[in-house]
Scaffold this motif. Sequence first.
Motif, PDB file in Angstrom:
ATOM      1  N   GLU A  25       0.806  -1.218   0.000  1.00 42.55           N
ATOM      2  CA  GLU A  25       0.000   0.000   0.000  1.00 42.55           C
ATOM      3  C   GLU A  25       0.843   1.275   0.000  1.00 42.55           C
ATOM      4  OE1 GLU A  25      -1.846  -1.608   3.428  1.00 42.55           O
ATOM      5  OE2 GLU A  25      -1.067  -0.040   4.765  1.00 42.55           O
ATOM      6  N   TYR A  64      -9.484   2.701   2.784  1.00 43.16           N
ATOM      7  CA  TYR A  64      -8.690   1.888   1.866  1.00 43.16           C
ATOM      8  C   TYR A  64      -9.340   1.857   0.492  1.00 43.16           C
ATOM      9  CZ  TYR A  64      -5.047  -0.253   4.742  1.00 43.16           C
ATOM     10  OH  TYR A  64      -3.918  -0.475   5.487  1.00 43.16           O
ATOM     11  N   VAL A  74      -4.082   4.122   0.732  1.00 48.07           N
ATOM     12  CA  VAL A  74      -4.605   4.354   2.071  1.00 48.07           C
ATOM     13  C   VAL A  74      -4.777   5.851   2.282  1.00 48.07           C
ATOM     14  CG1 VAL A  74      -4.274   3.911   4.528  1.00 48.07           C
ATOM     15  CG2 VAL A  74      -3.331   2.317   2.846  1.00 48.07           C
TER      16      VAL A  74
END
Length: 210
Positions: A25, A64, A74
């Motif tokens: 992420e 998310y 994120v």
Amino acid sequence: MSLFTSLRFLTTVNDLRQLPQEGIEVAFAGRSNAGKSSAINTLANHTRLAFVSKTPGRTQHINYFDFGNERRLVDLPGYGYAEVPAAVRAHWEKLLSYYLMTRTNLIGLVLIMDARRPLTELDRRMIDWFRPTGKPIHCLLTKADKLTHQEQIKTLRAVETEFAEDSMITVQLFSSLKKKGVEKVEEIVGGWFDAVSYEMEEEPQMDSEK
């Protein structure tokens, strides 16, 4: 299809224990009202993908979004809004610092700063929390359309000079209104994902050779 136009909402969490365990992420962080949600919407070419609050500092959840192939964006809570109660502000600053310093899934940070007021004390604190990880930081100077061309150049040079000796920090101007700078964000963030994916593909081969 470009990277961000494939972005889809995945889930919302309000506790670090609820964070997804899988995937890699990139986090977007910034002061309240710096234009973070607008930047995400512009990158995704979607008007309402990320919630743009009329009350800065109201949204205190971690959102998310999914790019596909176990790649995530994120959207961290905005920080630094004065009218948020001190206890709430301290709680979220503690969680943000812990997330940034310890989250193994996190491969890079996009730091959103209003081009008219970059590198505030809280922005520097975010950088100080994340810098020791050795992971890249990309500074997005938003609302660039509110500056004259000369002011844009001056601001960009000033922030670039600040980090001239740190190869892990990059800087660019961005405007959600003018859709300026989209391609560069795509290039930077896409490069982060590609680099980590390549490393993950290489690891099994290296292990098998031992």
